[in-house]
Design a protein around this motif. Structure first.
Motif, PDB file in Angstrom:
ATOM      1  N   PRO A 167     -17.649  14.092 -46.147  1.00  0.00           N
ATOM      2  CA  PRO A 167     -18.056  12.805 -46.708  1.00  0.00           C
ATOM      3  C   PRO A 167     -17.172  12.393 -47.901  1.00  0.00           C
ATOM      4  O   PRO A 167     -16.832  11.222 -48.056  1.00  0.00           O
ATOM      5  N   HIS A 224     -25.856   4.597 -45.182  1.00  0.00           N
ATOM      6  CA  HIS A 224     -25.485   4.159 -43.832  1.00  0.00           C
ATOM      7  C   HIS A 224     -25.977   5.158 -42.787  1.00  0.00           C
ATOM      8  O   HIS A 224     -26.476   4.757 -41.731  1.00  0.00           O
ATOM      9  N   ARG A 225     -25.843   6.449 -43.081  1.00  0.00           N
ATOM     10  CA  ARG A 225     -26.333   7.460 -42.133  1.00  0.00           C
ATOM     11  C   ARG A 225     -27.833   7.332 -41.928  1.00  0.00           C
ATOM     12  O   ARG A 225     -28.325   7.366 -40.802  1.00  0.00           O
ATOM     13  N   SER A 226     -28.578   7.139 -43.019  1.00  0.00           N
ATOM     14  CA  SER A 226     -30.039   7.066 -42.897  1.00  0.00           C
ATOM     15  C   SER A 226     -30.476   5.791 -42.181  1.00  0.00           C
ATOM     16  O   SER A 226     -31.519   5.768 -41.531  1.00  0.00           O
ATOM     17  N   LYS A 276     -28.644   4.422 -39.860  1.00  0.00           N
ATOM     18  CA  LYS A 276     -27.988   4.477 -38.545  1.00  0.00           C
ATOM     19  C   LYS A 276     -27.015   3.319 -38.338  1.00  0.00           C
ATOM     20  O   LYS A 276     -26.956   2.692 -37.277  1.00  0.00           O
ATOM     21  N   TYR A 299     -20.941   9.867 -37.257  1.00  0.00           N
ATOM     22  CA  TYR A 299     -20.755  11.167 -37.906  1.00  0.00           C
ATOM     23  C   TYR A 299     -21.381  12.256 -37.055  1.00  0.00           C
ATOM     24  O   TYR A 299     -22.124  11.992 -36.124  1.00  0.00           O
ATOM     25  N   LYS A 305     -23.412  16.068 -37.518  1.00  0.00           N
ATOM     26  CA  LYS A 305     -24.087  16.968 -38.438  1.00  0.00           C
ATOM     27  C   LYS A 305     -23.979  18.382 -37.878  1.00  0.00           C
ATOM     28  O   LYS A 305     -24.415  18.646 -36.764  1.00  0.00           O
ATOM     29  N   ILE A 342     -22.196  17.425 -42.961  1.00  0.00           N
ATOM     30  CA  ILE A 342     -21.813  16.165 -42.331  1.00  0.00           C
ATOM     31  C   ILE A 342     -20.297  16.122 -42.207  1.00  0.00           C
ATOM     32  O   ILE A 342     -19.574  16.453 -43.149  1.00  0.00           O
ATOM     33  N   TYR A 378     -17.047  13.509 -40.476  1.00  0.00           N
ATOM     34  CA  TYR A 378     -16.611  12.270 -39.843  1.00  0.00           C
ATOM     35  C   TYR A 378     -15.286  12.540 -39.146  1.00  0.00           C
ATOM     36  O   TYR A 378     -14.409  13.193 -39.707  1.00  0.00           O
TER      37      TYR A 378
END
Length: 74
Positions: free
Chosen positions: A20, A37-39, A41, A46, A48, A57, A59
């Motif tokens: 990240p 942004h991940r939470s 969606k 990305y 995990k 995490i 990318y």
């Protein structure tokens, strides 16, 4: 350096996994924005690695570059 070697190197670099922090540096988005942004969606795809909150995490560099290229103003 041969064209084949250069192409292979470029492919490996595109498939490189970024933390990240590295993705943040490339995109100029804060670590918190990436987490938001991940939470939600949205944003950069990305992966995990591992279960729960302790999962790391990552990318894919090609996804980060695609995200940036999609936001270029005409």
């Amino acid at each position: 350096m041969s064209r084949t070697h250069t192409a292979e190197r470029a492919t490996r670099q595109q498939d490189e996994w970024l933390t990240p922090r590295e993705a943040s540096a490339l995109t100029k988005l804060s670590l918190q924005t990436l987490a938001n942004h991940r939470s939600q969606k949205i944003g950069i795809p990305y992966t995990k690695l591992g279960p729960g909150r302790a999962g790391r995490i990552r990318y894919r560099r090609s996804d980060v570059e695609h995200y940036l290229n999609a936001r270029v103003a005409a």
